[in-house]
Design a protein around this motif. Structure first.
Motif, PDB file in Angstrom:
ATOM      1  N   ARG A 116       2.611   4.363  -1.540  1.00 54.69           N
ATOM      2  CA  ARG A 116       2.539   5.171  -2.762  1.00 54.69           C
ATOM      3  C   ARG A 116       3.911   5.245  -3.425  1.00 54.69           C
ATOM      4  O   ARG A 116       4.943   5.232  -2.759  1.00 54.69           O
ATOM      5  CB  ARG A 116       2.029   6.575  -2.438  1.00 54.69           C
ATOM      6  N   VAL A 155       0.340  -4.219  -9.987  1.00 59.12           N
ATOM      7  CA  VAL A 155      -0.399  -3.119  -9.368  1.00 59.12           C
ATOM      8  C   VAL A 155       0.548  -1.951  -9.147  1.00 59.12           C
ATOM      9  O   VAL A 155       1.585  -2.096  -8.495  1.00 59.12           O
ATOM     10  CB  VAL A 155      -1.014  -3.540  -8.013  1.00 59.12           C
ATOM     11  N   GLN A 156       0.185  -0.803  -9.730  1.00 55.03           N
ATOM     12  CA  GLN A 156       0.932   0.430  -9.436  1.00 55.03           C
ATOM     13  C   GLN A 156       0.095   1.285  -8.504  1.00 55.03           C
ATOM     14  O   GLN A 156      -0.999   1.725  -8.853  1.00 55.03           O
ATOM     15  CB  GLN A 156       1.238   1.231 -10.700  1.00 55.03           C
ATOM     16  N   ASN A 157       0.610   1.522  -7.306  1.00 60.72           N
ATOM     17  CA  ASN A 157      -0.038   2.456  -6.394  1.00 60.72           C
ATOM     18  C   ASN A 157       0.113   3.878  -6.931  1.00 60.72           C
ATOM     19  O   ASN A 157       1.021   4.155  -7.724  1.00 60.72           O
ATOM     20  CB  ASN A 157       0.581   2.350  -5.001  1.00 60.72           C
ATOM     21  N   ALA A 184      -9.476   1.190  -9.191  1.00 60.46           N
ATOM     22  CA  ALA A 184      -8.265   1.244 -10.010  1.00 60.46           C
ATOM     23  C   ALA A 184      -8.625   1.457 -11.469  1.00 60.46           C
ATOM     24  O   ALA A 184      -9.738   1.169 -11.910  1.00 60.46           O
ATOM     25  CB  ALA A 184      -7.453  -0.041  -9.857  1.00 60.46           C
ATOM     26  N   ASP A 193       0.805  -1.223   0.000  1.00 59.70           N
ATOM     27  CA  ASP A 193       0.000   0.000   0.000  1.00 59.70           C
ATOM     28  C   ASP A 193       0.840   1.277   0.000  1.00 59.70           C
ATOM     29  O   ASP A 193       0.321   2.352   0.267  1.00 59.70           O
ATOM     30  CB  ASP A 193      -0.928   0.001   1.209  1.00 59.70           C
ATOM     31  N   CYS A 203       5.239  -0.343  -7.053  1.00 64.41           N
ATOM     32  CA  CYS A 203       4.500  -1.365  -7.790  1.00 64.41           C
ATOM     33  C   CYS A 203       4.781  -2.718  -7.148  1.00 64.41           C
ATOM     34  O   CYS A 203       5.899  -2.968  -6.661  1.00 64.41           O
ATOM     35  CB  CYS A 203       4.945  -1.431  -9.250  1.00 64.41           C
ATOM     36  N   LYS A 222      -4.677   7.677 -10.058  1.00 62.78           N
ATOM     37  CA  LYS A 222      -5.340   6.497  -9.504  1.00 62.78           C
ATOM     38  C   LYS A 222      -4.387   5.298  -9.509  1.00 62.78           C
ATOM     39  O   LYS A 222      -3.364   5.282 -10.199  1.00 62.78           O
ATOM     40  CB  LYS A 222      -6.578   6.146 -10.333  1.00 62.78           C
ATOM     41  N   THR A 223      -4.749   4.284  -8.741  1.00 59.74           N
ATOM     42  CA  THR A 223      -4.073   3.001  -8.842  1.00 59.74           C
ATOM     43  C   THR A 223      -4.276   2.458 -10.255  1.00 59.74           C
ATOM     44  O   THR A 223      -5.350   2.602 -10.837  1.00 59.74           O
ATOM     45  CB  THR A 223      -4.657   1.999  -7.822  1.00 59.74           C
TER      46      THR A 223
END
Length: 625
Positions: free
Chosen positions: A195, A256-258, A211, A193, A198, A244-245
């Motif tokens: 920021r 997943v890119q935060n 997302a 989580d 990834c 956004k995610t």
């Protein structure tokens, strides 16, 4: 403060049982804030962590990677200040003969795709040790991306290298949080989580969250239209306020890119640049000739980060972001005073800049709450009506730097956005730039003159450059100096036809500009221009874009920009005929080349080519025409 340890013996001398982090880099170890490794390692040190530097390890075996033993918290891995493939190969895919980030400038001290190779060796040596990757190579390859050297779409580098986390952009905030949580005993697999990071997770274990979904790796690898769609999504969400995610499926795994990490506040940025850097390469390299990359930055000062110019071919906006943050005047002056105490300092501060030297303010007042506009540029094709242009703070800083005891001159070399400067109704900065801060030549980047090419580049139209150039030479004359503009130019960018290259050659002829060097477009990962190169589409309009691909056409476009060189004659002649511009072959003042190498008129022989070998001309020559 001495350099951080680079050997087992130095660790033992410090009384360490083990380092917390081993920082692996493809560059030689230079402890200067222009190097990402120096910033993050000193920052971690200041927070109480023990960091050892593993610089340019031998990747053929695991031996070098076990030099310090298993680190307590994990390995940090970067290819260095630039992508390892860019470090090794030219735009023509020829092997470079040197490497400015290696001892003595010698090439061959890092592998191709250094991040992947280093991570594989660490896994081979230590199995499940936490591995965190970062730096430009990792940041720009965080999604499925077109790779120019393989000429195919590769998966996210995070999946290719098998690391646990990828830190993209400027990593101070994300690194601080990850280090704190690892130290507290949290497994790296649960740190999902933060920021600016990834991570990858099996599809079966992915917990849905709000997302933006990119087309999958499988889609973008086979469908160029889907690749263009993905490129736009990734660029549009690269904003710390509204981003956004983003998720992108890779087979049975989801990347997943935060959202991006917020930029550092001014006080935080000050602290980063006030850490106890040695501002030099490690003494171990002295016998090998030192590290050439330090020469340009040793007596330079970075005062800002970010670039709202966001040219389509530049990776800065995708890496640092478009939001401007800057150091305080006090912090910059403190650094300058430290420079004057160095025995190597000769009185010249080589640069007070950053990604763009003359940006110290946000581009507009709305972005703090709303972020920067999605799909729009602040300066191109014309300046936004909301743009705030003010050089007063930067001017005051430069004046105080000039006044410091021991400082003879303060130069600006990292790049002026002339299209921003020319919009300032207050000419004080422009006048003092010309009077005090130009070392004979000022480098600026019009890149091209054809409007359609500049639109694909995300650059302002050439009228802005003409306005700036005219005023630059007027001011130069008024202060009694002989100074020149050196324009950066790019050939073969997506959108540039052979006719556009001819138009640029004619423009240079009229301006009296003879560039020493011309940059052929280089499709590096993570840029809109590279997406255009690969797909033949503009991701923002989905319209077709012409892409010069053949080596012959690229050579012709490049030769046209240096039509005055005798060795380019055959290519220029071929290009002019192919473009239907044989009218530019002749004896008139507007012609690019003459029908023959020499023309004999009585006893007089005229030769093609010119007297000046650099990208400039005397201002009075223009007025005489």
């Amino acid at each position: 403060m001495p350099f951080l340890p680079i050997s087992k013996q130095e660790i033992q001398a410090l009384g360490w049982d083990e380092p917390d982090f081993v920082y692996v880099t493809g560059d030689a170890y230079v402890d200067h804030p222009s190097f990402g490794v120096a910033i993050l390692s000193r920052m971690l040190e200041a927070q109480g962590y023990r960091v050892a530097i593993l610089s340019q390890p031998d990747w053929h075996t695991c031996k070098d990677f076990t030099r310090f033993g298993r680190p307590k918290l994990g390995f940090l891995v970067t290819s260095g200040n630039i992508d390892s493939m860019v470090a090794h190969y030219t735009a023509a895919k020829r092997t470079r003969s040197d490497d400015l980030y290696s001892p003595g400038g010698r090439a061959g001290k890092r592998p191709d795709r250094a991040v992947i190779v280093y991570c594989q060796k660490i896994r081979e040596a230590y199995g499940d040790v936490p591995i965190l990757i970062g730096g430009l190579e990792a940041s720009l390859r965080r999604f499925a991306h077109y790779d120019y050297w393989d000429d195919r779409v590769r998966p996210s580098i995070l999946l290719d290298c098998g690391a646990d986390l990828l830190m993209y952009g400027m990593g101070e905030r994300s690194m601080t949080e990850i280090a704190r949580r690892l130290k507290a005993g949290e497994p790296v697999a649960s740190i999902t989580d933060v920021r600016g990071t990834c991570f990858a997770v099996p599809t079966s274990q992915y917990i849905p969250r709000p997302a933006k979904e990119c087309p999958s790796f499988e889609l973008v690898a086979t469908n160029k239209r889907e690749y263009a769609v993905a490129a736009r999504i990734q660029q549009d969400e690269q904003d710390a306020v509204r981003g956004k995610t983003i998720i992108q499926k890779h087979g049975k795994v989801i990347l997943v890119q935060n959202p991006p990490s917020p930029p550092l506040a001014q006080a935080e940025l000050d602290r980063v640049y006030e850490l106890p850097y040695e501002r030099a390469y490690h003494p171990i390299y002295e016998s090998q000739g030192g590290v050439p990359a330090i020469k340009e930055v040793e007596f330079s000062i970075t005062h800002n980060r970010g670039c709202f110019g966001a040219c389509n071919f530049c990776s800065l906006a995708f890496h640092q972001g478009r939001q401007i943050t800057c150091r305080s005047e006090e912090s910059v002056l403190l650094e300058a005073k430290k420079l004057t105490k160095s025995p190597r300092f000769k009185g010249y501060i080589h640069d007070v800049g950053g990604p763009t030297a003359n940006f110290r303010l946000p581009s507009c007042k709305k972005q703090k709450e709303l972020g920067l506009c999605k799909g729009k540029k602040c300066l191109a094709p014309t300046p936004c009506k909301q743009l705030q242009v003010d050089h007063s703070e930067y001017l005051q800083l430069l004046r105080k730097l000039r006044a410091l005891p021991g400082v003879k001159r303060v130069f600006i070399r990292s790049g002026i956005r002339y299209d921003y400067l020319i919009e300032d109704p207050d000419e004080r900065f422009f006048k003092e730039l010309v009077t005090y801060h130009v070392s004979g030549q000022l480098k600026v980047a019009p890149e091209h003159c054809a409007a359609n090419v500049l639109d694909q580049m995300g650059k302002p139209h050439i009228e802005q450059y003409r306005r700036f150039s005219k005023r630059f030479y007027e001011l130069t004359k008024s202060v009694g100096k002989e100074q020149y503009l050196v324009p950066y130019l790019m050939s073969s960018h997506p959108g540039s036809t052979l006719k556009d290259a001819v138009e640029l050659a004619v423009f240079l002829k009229k301006e009296g500009v003879r560039p020493e060097q011309v940059q052929d477009f280089y499709p590096t990962p993570g840029t809109i221009s590279t997406a255009m190169f690969y797909t033949g589409l503009d991701p923002y309009t989905m319209k077709d874009v012409y892409v010069p691909r053949s080596p012959r056409e690229k050579a012709m476009q490049r030769a046209l920009l240096q039509s005055f060189k005798p060795e380019n004659r055959a290519l220029v002649l071929e290009a002019l005929k192919k473009a239907g511009r044989s009218d530019l072959i002749g004896f008139g003042p507007g012609c690019l080349i003459r029908p023959d190498q020499t023309v004999t008129a009585g006893k007089k022989t005229e030769k093609t080519g010119g007297k000046r070998g650099y990208g400039a001309r005397k201002p009075q020559k223009k007025r005489k025409r």
